[in-house]
Enzyme design. Structure first.
Site, mmCIF file in Angstrom:
data_model
loop_
_atom_site.group_PDB
_atom_site.id
_atom_site.type_symbol
_atom_site.label_atom_id
_atom_site.label_comp_id
_atom_site.label_asym_id
_atom_site.label_seq_id
_atom_site.Cartn_x
_atom_site.Cartn_y
_atom_site.Cartn_z
ATOM 1 N NE ARG A 184 -2.358 -2.367 3.112
ATOM 2 C CZ ARG A 184 -2.848 -2.737 4.304
ATOM 3 N NH1 ARG A 184 -3.673 -1.950 4.965
ATOM 4 N NH2 ARG A 184 -2.490 -3.882 4.839
ATOM 5 N N GLY A 185 2.123 1.103 0.310
ATOM 6 C CA GLY A 185 2.989 2.257 0.569
ATOM 7 C C GLY A 185 3.111 3.283 -0.540
ATOM 8 C CD GLU B 289 8.220 -0.674 -3.230
ATOM 9 O OE1 GLU B 289 7.082 -0.219 -3.043
ATOM 10 O OE2 GLU B 289 8.613 -1.759 -2.762
ATOM 11 C CG ASP B 290 6.828 2.079 -0.113
ATOM 12 O OD1 ASP B 290 7.511 1.178 -0.661
ATOM 13 O OD2 ASP B 290 6.180 1.872 0.932
ATOM 14 C CG ASP C 90 14.861 -1.824 3.696
ATOM 15 O OD1 ASP C 90 15.751 -1.034 4.025
ATOM 16 O OD2 ASP C 90 14.426 -2.694 4.463
ATOM 17 C CE LYS D 29 14.685 2.620 4.931
ATOM 18 N NZ LYS D 29 14.247 1.758 6.044
ATOM 19 C CG PHE E 251 11.228 1.894 10.196
ATOM 20 C CD1 PHE E 251 11.491 0.702 9.519
ATOM 21 C CD2 PHE E 251 9.911 2.294 10.351
ATOM 22 C CE1 PHE E 251 10.456 -0.086 9.013
ATOM 23 C CE2 PHE E 251 8.863 1.518 9.848
ATOM 24 C CZ PHE E 251 9.142 0.329 9.180
ATOM 25 C CG ASP F 235 2.835 0.880 7.103
ATOM 26 O OD1 ASP F 235 3.545 0.683 6.080
ATOM 27 O OD2 ASP F 235 2.554 -0.028 7.912
ATOM 28 N NE ARG G 201 -0.636 2.204 5.072
ATOM 29 C CZ ARG G 201 0.319 1.407 4.591
ATOM 30 N NH1 ARG G 201 1.243 1.879 3.788
ATOM 31 N NH2 ARG G 201 0.347 0.136 4.920
#
Ligand code: IMP
Ligand code: MG
Length: 168
Positions: free
Chosen positions: A35-36, A91-92, A95, A123, A144, A151, A157
């Protein structure tokens, strides 16, 4: 960490680069990873100067944990066909890279004409698989973060900026 104003400015320039890259396409299928990416995709598609279709794909998430599961499952597949199509995955955060790696392999197996990735955040210091988004909004350190769609345990969010989570 990143203000709403900086995000908006960066989204505009990313959209410009993406529009230039796919210039002349009959249609760009923009695939948001749920959902990001929902806030990011909403902002970026409105800045794209291209015919756009929007689709979504959902992978298994961290749950309420902060560690990557490394084993990625598809919870919801895209609705449309992408064979011989131009596709942009949105994509959010990249990582460890496992999520994106899995999604790219899946979509690539459907023989799109072109497949590129745009990630809001990256990142790089956390990477475990060798994968890179063609367009990255901001490189960030190993923190983070939440906000702008992203979220922590489903909360935050709706922040208009990106903030780091401080663990007390
Ligand atoms: P990867 O498979 O380790 O690259 O994980 C990518 C996914 O983990 C992203 O799509 C995010 O949903 C989530 N994620 C990674 N870092 C963060 C963070 O700092 N805050 C919230 N979610 C994160
Ligand atoms: Mg995600």
């Amino acid at each position: 960490m990143i203000s709403a104003k900086s995000i908006a400015a960066r989204v505009e320039s990313l959209a410009q680069e993406i529009s230039d890259h796919f210039k002349g396409t009959d249609k760009l299928i923009v695939v948001g990873l749920l959902r990001g990416s929902f806030v990011f995709i909403a902002d970026i598609v409105r800045e794209l100067d291209l015919p756009v279709e929007v689709d979504f794909l959902e992978t298994s998430s961290y749950g309420d944990d902060m560690e990557s599961s490394r084993e990625v499952r598809i919870l919801k597949d895209i609705r449309g066909e992408i064979e011989a199509r131009d596709v942009l995955v949105v994509e959010d955060i990249v990582d460890t890279g496992h999520t994106l790696n899995h999604v790219i392999h899946l979509l690539q197996s459907r023989n799109p004409k072109r497949l590129e990735v745009c990630a809001l955040l990256d990142k790089p210091s956390r990477r475990e698989v060798d994968i890179k988004a063609k367009w990255v909004g901001f490189e960030i350190p190993d923190e983070f973060v939440v906000g702008y769609g992203i979220d922590y345990a489903q909360l935050n969010r709706n922040l208009d900026h990106i903030g780091k989570v401080r663990f007390l």
